[in-house]
Design an enzyme around this catalytic site. Structure first.
Site, PDB file in Angstrom:
ATOM      1  NE  ARG A   9      -1.395   2.507   2.663  1.00 46.79           N
ATOM      2  CZ  ARG A   9      -0.915   3.701   3.095  1.00 46.79           C
ATOM      3  NH1 ARG A   9      -0.929   4.709   2.224  1.00 46.79           N
ATOM      4  NH2 ARG A   9      -0.309   3.852   4.266  1.00 46.79           N
ATOM      5  CG  ASP A  10       2.813   4.606   2.853  1.00 43.34           C
ATOM      6  OD1 ASP A  10       2.377   5.349   2.277  1.00 43.34           O
ATOM      7  OD2 ASP A  10       3.429   4.819   3.914  1.00 43.34           O
ATOM      8  CG  HIS A  25       3.357   5.006   9.080  1.00 41.90           C
ATOM      9  ND1 HIS A  25       3.043   4.032   8.223  1.00 41.90           N
ATOM     10  CD2 HIS A  25       3.902   5.916   7.963  1.00 41.90           C
ATOM     11  CE1 HIS A  25       3.420   4.352   6.715  1.00 41.90           C
ATOM     12  NE2 HIS A  25       3.757   5.617   6.783  1.00 41.90           N
ATOM     13  CG  HIS A  44       7.532   7.999   5.157  1.00 42.30           C
ATOM     14  ND1 HIS A  44       7.445   7.683   3.862  1.00 42.30           N
ATOM     15  CD2 HIS A  44       6.355   7.494   5.682  1.00 42.30           C
ATOM     16  CE1 HIS A  44       6.192   7.208   3.526  1.00 42.30           C
ATOM     17  NE2 HIS A  44       5.533   7.285   4.920  1.00 42.30           N
ATOM     18  CB  CYS A  83       8.618  11.731   0.531  1.00 47.83           C
ATOM     19  SG  CYS A  83       7.749  12.841   1.452  1.00 47.83           S
ATOM     20  CG  ASN A 105       6.893   3.791   3.764  1.00 48.10           C
ATOM     21  OD1 ASN A 105       6.462   3.920   2.873  1.00 48.10           O
ATOM     22  ND2 ASN A 105       5.793   3.860   4.864  1.00 48.10           N
TER      23      ASN A 105
HETATM   24 ZN    ZN Z   1       3.526   6.434   4.972  1.00 50.78          ZN
END
Ligand code: ZN
Length: 316
Positions: free
Chosen positions: A27-28, A220, A222, A253, A262
């Site tokens: 996903r991310d 979470h 990055h 990003c 991430n």
């Molecule tokens: Zn994220």
């Protein structure tokens, strides 16, 4: 009195505390990569993630497919997931419509995202922070009615690409509103990778102090500014037991073109296992999955352990 065997087991468990790593690359990770990968590649990645021992992963998001074409096939991804009792597949949503679509697609858990800053919230979630908080009770009711677990995320919790500094009091205020209809979990997300370990300790301590004890905390990070591993250690040392990662460090990003993504999950696995934590993840299998996604994207990825390999074995 415990039997000797139980005592030994107890000591073993205490010596190797459990740490849950949630894998977010499908996903991310993929959402923030310019290359589109096929549904088949996503499902193949998910298979490798499960084979490496991860038991909770973000499989897709139910957001505007025009804004996020990388996630347009999320219904197909969810339809193609293996049926497993021992794994939880998470869907991300930003509004009630997204929640309804995620439920219809068969998601078992929803990550519902708030922002800590208004401008980011308007751009990302289509409303101010107050407007998005106003629908939270309905979102929780929808999820409960469908028997789906709901987790909340506060994104830009460490800084905003448009408004800069985000005060701790702001994050706490949003967490308090979220807690009124308590999710099972609350995550603080460093969406643009600006946090330092000190920020992590301060924000998790402040939020942890006001959350009901049954709400677990998740972090979470990055690696936009190379602080993500240090931030993960800071989070764990202040009691957070669930950390997100994205294999190979994919993700980038959106506000810093060319930036790292991430925090690479295999780097987390290596570090925390060496620190004595039990992540339940097989490092070699995680590295294999990281290399697979790097090859699918057709470019070098920022993760370091997937390049270096694990701790060297003694020569026989
Ligand atoms: Zn994220």
């Amino acid at each position: 009195m415990l039997s000797r065997r139980r005592q030994a087991r107890y000591i073993e468990v205490m010596a190797r505390p459990k740490l849950e790593l949630v894998e977010v690359s499908p996903r991310d990770g993929l959402q923030n990569e310019p290359e589109l990968v096929s549904t088949a590649v996503k499902l193949s990645l998910i298979e490798r993630i499960l084979a490496a021992g991860f038991r909770r992963l973000e499989a897709g998001s139910f957001v505007n497919p025009k804004k996020v074409p990388q996630m347009a096939d999320s219904p197909e991804v969810f339809a193609g997931l293996p049926r497993r009792e021992d794994a939880v597949f998470i869907a991300l949503a930003l509004n009630r419509k997204g929640v309804a679509r995620a439920i219809a697609a068969g998601a078992e858990e929803i990550n519902y995202v708030f922002c800590a800053s208004d401008e980011f919230s308007v751009r990302n979630n289509g409303g101010t922070v107050a407007e998005t908080l106003a629908v939270w009770p309905d979102v929780v009711a929808d999820a409960k009615a469908a028997g789906v677990r709901i987790a909340a995320v506060i994104s830009t919790a460490f800084g905003c690409p448009f408004e800069g500094e985000v005060p701790i009091s702001r994050v706490v205020e949003i967490a308090e509103r979220i807690a009124q209809h308590a999710p099972f979990e609350l995550s603080l997300a460093d969406t643009i990778g600006v946090a330092s370990p000190r920020d992590v300790v301060a924000r998790f301590a402040a939020v942890g102090a006001i959350m009901p004890p049954q709400v677990q905390l998740r972090a979470h990070f990055h690696n936009t500014r190379n602080t993500a591993l240090a931030n993960a250690v800071a989070a764990v040392e202040c009691g957070v037991a669930i950390i997100d990662g994205s294999l190979a460090g994919i993700g980038g990003c959106p506000f810093a073109p060319g930036a790292a993504g991430n925090v690479p999950t295999e780097d987390l696995v290596y570090m925390f296992e060496r620190m004595g934590f039990d992540t339940g993840v097989d490092l070699d299998a995680a590295i294999a999955a990281a290399r697979f996604i790097g090859e699918a994207l057709g470019k070098p990825t920022p993760g370091m352990v997937s390049r270096a390999g694990g701790f060297p074995k003694a020569r026989a």
